[in-house]
Design a protein around this motif. Sequence first.
Motif, mmCIF file in Angstrom:
data_model
loop_
_atom_site.group_PDB
_atom_site.id
_atom_site.type_symbol
_atom_site.label_atom_id
_atom_site.label_comp_id
_atom_site.label_asym_id
_atom_site.label_seq_id
_atom_site.Cartn_x
_atom_site.Cartn_y
_atom_site.Cartn_z
ATOM 1 N N GLU A 51 0.825 -1.205 0.000
ATOM 2 C CA GLU A 51 0.000 0.000 0.000
ATOM 3 C C GLU A 51 0.862 1.260 0.000
ATOM 4 O O GLU A 51 0.522 2.245 -0.648
ATOM 5 C CB GLU A 51 -0.929 -0.013 1.226
ATOM 6 C CG GLU A 51 -2.008 -1.086 1.150
ATOM 7 C CD GLU A 51 -2.712 -1.320 2.466
ATOM 8 O OE1 GLU A 51 -3.845 -1.849 2.453
ATOM 9 O OE2 GLU A 51 -2.125 -0.994 3.541
ATOM 10 N N ARG A 52 1.992 1.228 0.706
ATOM 11 C CA ARG A 52 2.902 2.378 0.708
ATOM 12 C C ARG A 52 3.491 2.602 -0.678
ATOM 13 O O ARG A 52 3.569 3.739 -1.161
ATOM 14 C CB ARG A 52 4.039 2.149 1.702
ATOM 15 C CG ARG A 52 3.624 2.168 3.148
ATOM 16 C CD ARG A 52 4.779 1.770 4.047
ATOM 17 N NE ARG A 52 4.296 1.378 5.366
ATOM 18 C CZ ARG A 52 5.032 0.776 6.284
ATOM 19 N NH1 ARG A 52 6.302 0.499 6.018
ATOM 20 N NH2 ARG A 52 4.526 0.436 7.447
ATOM 21 N N VAL A 53 3.929 1.524 -1.289
ATOM 22 C CA VAL A 53 4.505 1.614 -2.638
ATOM 23 C C VAL A 53 3.503 2.214 -3.607
ATOM 24 O O VAL A 53 3.846 3.089 -4.422
ATOM 25 C CB VAL A 53 4.967 0.212 -3.103
ATOM 26 C CG1 VAL A 53 5.249 0.207 -4.603
ATOM 27 C CG2 VAL A 53 6.214 -0.220 -2.328
ATOM 28 N N ASP A 54 2.268 1.778 -3.507
ATOM 29 C CA ASP A 54 1.221 2.297 -4.391
ATOM 30 C C ASP A 54 0.969 3.779 -4.128
ATOM 31 O O ASP A 54 0.852 4.581 -5.068
ATOM 32 C CB ASP A 54 -0.070 1.492 -4.186
ATOM 33 C CG ASP A 54 -1.183 1.940 -5.117
ATOM 34 O OD1 ASP A 54 -1.016 1.819 -6.343
ATOM 35 O OD2 ASP A 54 -2.221 2.416 -4.612
ATOM 36 N N ARG A 55 0.913 4.154 -2.855
ATOM 37 C CA ARG A 55 0.635 5.550 -2.498
ATOM 38 C C ARG A 55 1.759 6.474 -2.950
ATOM 39 O O ARG A 55 1.514 7.614 -3.353
ATOM 40 C CB ARG A 55 0.421 5.675 -0.993
ATOM 41 C CG ARG A 55 -0.029 7.081 -0.569
ATOM 42 C CD ARG A 55 -0.429 7.118 0.883
ATOM 43 N NE ARG A 55 -0.974 8.413 1.232
ATOM 44 C CZ ARG A 55 -2.234 8.792 1.069
ATOM 45 N NH1 ARG A 55 -3.121 7.935 0.560
ATOM 46 N NH2 ARG A 55 -2.647 10.004 1.410
ATOM 47 N N LEU A 56 3.002 5.981 -2.892
ATOM 48 C CA LEU A 56 4.151 6.803 -3.268
ATOM 49 C C LEU A 56 4.446 6.746 -4.764
ATOM 50 O O LEU A 56 5.333 7.454 -5.250
ATOM 51 C CB LEU A 56 5.391 6.362 -2.476
ATOM 52 C CG LEU A 56 5.319 6.612 -0.964
ATOM 53 C CD1 LEU A 56 6.474 5.911 -0.253
ATOM 54 C CD2 LEU A 56 5.325 8.106 -0.652
ATOM 55 N N GLY A 57 3.717 5.902 -5.467
ATOM 56 C CA GLY A 57 3.882 5.840 -6.914
ATOM 57 C C GLY A 57 5.176 5.204 -7.370
ATOM 58 O O GLY A 57 5.718 5.551 -8.430
ATOM 59 N N VAL A 58 5.680 4.240 -6.591
ATOM 60 C CA VAL A 58 6.922 3.555 -6.957
ATOM 61 C C VAL A 58 6.578 2.326 -7.804
ATOM 62 O O VAL A 58 5.846 1.452 -7.340
ATOM 63 C CB VAL A 58 7.703 3.117 -5.707
ATOM 64 C CG1 VAL A 58 8.968 2.358 -6.104
ATOM 65 C CG2 VAL A 58 8.050 4.321 -4.844
ATOM 66 N N ALA A 60 6.543 -1.276 -9.142
ATOM 67 C CA ALA A 60 6.942 -2.514 -8.471
ATOM 68 C C ALA A 60 8.226 -3.100 -9.053
ATOM 69 O O ALA A 60 9.058 -3.643 -8.315
ATOM 70 C CB ALA A 60 5.810 -3.535 -8.561
ATOM 71 N N LEU A 61 8.407 -2.976 -10.350
ATOM 72 C CA LEU A 61 9.589 -3.546 -10.995
ATOM 73 C C LEU A 61 10.882 -2.833 -10.585
ATOM 74 O O LEU A 61 11.972 -3.373 -10.748
ATOM 75 C CB LEU A 61 9.439 -3.506 -12.523
ATOM 76 C CG LEU A 61 8.359 -4.433 -13.103
ATOM 77 C CD1 LEU A 61 8.248 -4.236 -14.612
ATOM 78 C CD2 LEU A 61 8.669 -5.902 -12.787
ATOM 79 N N ILE A 63 11.545 -1.885 -7.469
ATOM 80 C CA ILE A 63 11.832 -2.093 -6.052
ATOM 81 C C ILE A 63 13.151 -2.830 -5.805
ATOM 82 O O ILE A 63 13.960 -2.381 -4.968
ATOM 83 C CB ILE A 63 10.652 -2.810 -5.360
ATOM 84 C CG1 ILE A 63 9.439 -1.870 -5.327
ATOM 85 C CG2 ILE A 63 11.031 -3.233 -3.938
ATOM 86 C CD1 ILE A 63 8.190 -2.493 -4.755
ATOM 87 N N PRO A 64 13.442 -3.957 -6.483
ATOM 88 C CA PRO A 64 14.718 -4.644 -6.207
ATOM 89 C C PRO A 64 15.931 -3.737 -6.414
ATOM 90 O O PRO A 64 16.866 -3.746 -5.599
ATOM 91 C CB PRO A 64 14.714 -5.805 -7.213
ATOM 92 C CG PRO A 64 13.267 -6.065 -7.475
ATOM 93 C CD PRO A 64 12.626 -4.711 -7.452
ATOM 94 N N LYS A 65 15.919 -2.940 -7.493
ATOM 95 C CA LYS A 65 17.038 -2.041 -7.762
ATOM 96 C C LYS A 65 17.139 -0.957 -6.685
ATOM 97 O O LYS A 65 18.244 -0.595 -6.256
ATOM 98 C CB LYS A 65 16.848 -1.399 -9.136
ATOM 99 C CG LYS A 65 17.989 -0.482 -9.557
ATOM 100 C CD LYS A 65 17.867 -0.057 -11.015
ATOM 101 C CE LYS A 65 16.668 0.857 -11.230
ATOM 102 N NZ LYS A 65 16.609 1.358 -12.632
ATOM 103 N N LEU A 66 16.003 -0.464 -6.224
ATOM 104 C CA LEU A 66 16.003 0.563 -5.196
ATOM 105 C C LEU A 66 16.505 0.017 -3.856
ATOM 106 O O LEU A 66 17.178 0.718 -3.099
ATOM 107 C CB LEU A 66 14.596 1.141 -5.037
ATOM 108 C CG LEU A 66 13.991 1.822 -6.273
ATOM 109 C CD1 LEU A 66 12.595 2.322 -5.976
ATOM 110 C CD2 LEU A 66 14.883 2.956 -6.749
ATOM 111 N N VAL A 67 16.149 -1.241 -3.559
ATOM 112 C CA VAL A 67 16.617 -1.868 -2.319
ATOM 113 C C VAL A 67 18.138 -1.962 -2.305
ATOM 114 O O VAL A 67 18.790 -1.660 -1.302
ATOM 115 C CB VAL A 67 15.985 -3.264 -2.142
ATOM 116 C CG1 VAL A 67 16.677 -4.033 -1.018
ATOM 117 C CG2 VAL A 67 14.490 -3.137 -1.849
ATOM 118 N N ILE A 68 18.729 -2.361 -3.430
ATOM 119 C CA ILE A 68 20.191 -2.466 -3.528
ATOM 120 C C ILE A 68 20.843 -1.100 -3.335
ATOM 121 O O ILE A 68 21.820 -0.950 -2.590
ATOM 122 C CB ILE A 68 20.587 -3.073 -4.894
ATOM 123 C CG1 ILE A 68 20.133 -4.535 -4.962
ATOM 124 C CG2 ILE A 68 22.108 -2.976 -5.091
ATOM 125 C CD1 ILE A 68 20.288 -5.166 -6.324
#
Length: 211
Positions: A51-58, A60-61, A63-68
């Motif tokens: 829900e946070r990801v959706d609200r912030l407009g990130v 989904a694809l 996310i792995p790159k952003l985590v790194i």
Amino acid sequence: MVKHILFDFDGTLVDSRALLVKLYNEIAGQHQFRKIREQDLALLRTLSIAERVDRLGVPALQIPKLVIAGRQLYQENIRTLHVVPGMKEVIARLSSHGLKSSILSSNSEANIRLFLKNNKMEGSFKEVISAKLLFGKHHAIRKVMKQWGTTPARMIYVGDELRDIEACKKLGVPIVAVTWGYDAPRLLLRGQPDYVVNTPGELLRTLLTLA
């Protein structure tokens, strides 16, 4: 009777919420995602990660790159972080009662070990285990149980997020949810954790009654 305690890291043992918001905003600025404002924090704590990801407009694809990228920035700022007040004493008391504590986190092992070294806690934990996937903690917990030759009834997880609770529920592992971390109490209650505690002192008392 519990013999093994698995602790989450960020939000549970280390007070890193402000840093992670700062790092997210740095990355968001680079990728033109919506930034987190101070007035957004209370609401975001009541939302699941999806829900946070959706609200912030990130996307989904992404996310792995952003985590790194986030893990690298985290390491560069790790000296600014501190143990949640009271948790160092909790770990020491558990050890004095013969309980083995380990860390299982979606953060990197390198980051966790550097933090422990900076805070003179290197010998406080039996193991440091990194769950490589953001939503893959149940796989890591299952692997730990197999390596240790233990059952769900002989271990307990301590975490601060709904996803921690969901991972434990898949395996029948009891979980203590702490309310001082990332997710708000009402979000934690949505997952129906076995125990909910509001202070490190309350956590210690709960764990010792299960030992």
